[in-house]
Design a protein around this motif. Structure first.
Motif: not given
Length: 144
Positions: A94-102
């Motif tokens: 979750p955290i790295p995936t959201i950070v990258e998408a953002a």
């Protein structure tokens, strides 16, 4: 100001409260939104014995269906409010995936339970983890 808004959801009542706020803002600004459900593969998070692999695959499929349902509900909410929206279920942590998408958005909208103490230590906070790593503005909605 904000033309594109990323709204991660985990399908919880808290995340839908955040989506309500985010959709209201998107409507007022004429912004487009994208809903993201991060599907964390349980086989990567915990050790699974070889004999339990079929159950692990079944669990992954159930989690995928839950993600698709959460995104479908979010898209219905956006349509009801007249906000242009897209959505996806993406496998990852979750955290790295959201950070990258953002990185591709002007604003990130997320909910938080506001846990403290032992609850925070044991359950962690995806929102807090994202907040400390992301480079775009974040609207954090504290859930009731």
């Amino acid at each position: 100001m904000y033309k594109t808004i990323l709204m991660p959801t985990d399908g919880s009542p808290c995340s839908f409260q955040a989506l309500e706020h985010g959709l209201g803002l998107a409507k007022a600004l004429g912004a487009k939104v994208h809903f993201l459900y991060v599907l964390e593969n349980p086989a990567q998070a915990i050790w699974i014995a070889p004999e339990s692999v079929p159950y692990g695959l079944e669990l992954l499929e159930d989690l995928r269906k839950a993600g698709e349902e959460a995104v479908a509900k979010a898209l219905a909410m956006a349509q009801e409010k007249g906000v242009e929206a897209t959505g996806e279920v993406k496998e990852g942590v979750p955290i790295p995936t959201i950070v990258e998408a953002a990185k591709g958005y002007d604003l990130l909208v997320m909910g938080t339970h506001g846990r403290t103490g032992l609850d925070k230590l044991l359950l962690g906070s995806v929102t807090e983890g994202v907040l400390h790593r992301v480079s775009v503005p974040v609207l954090v909605v504290r859930c009731r």
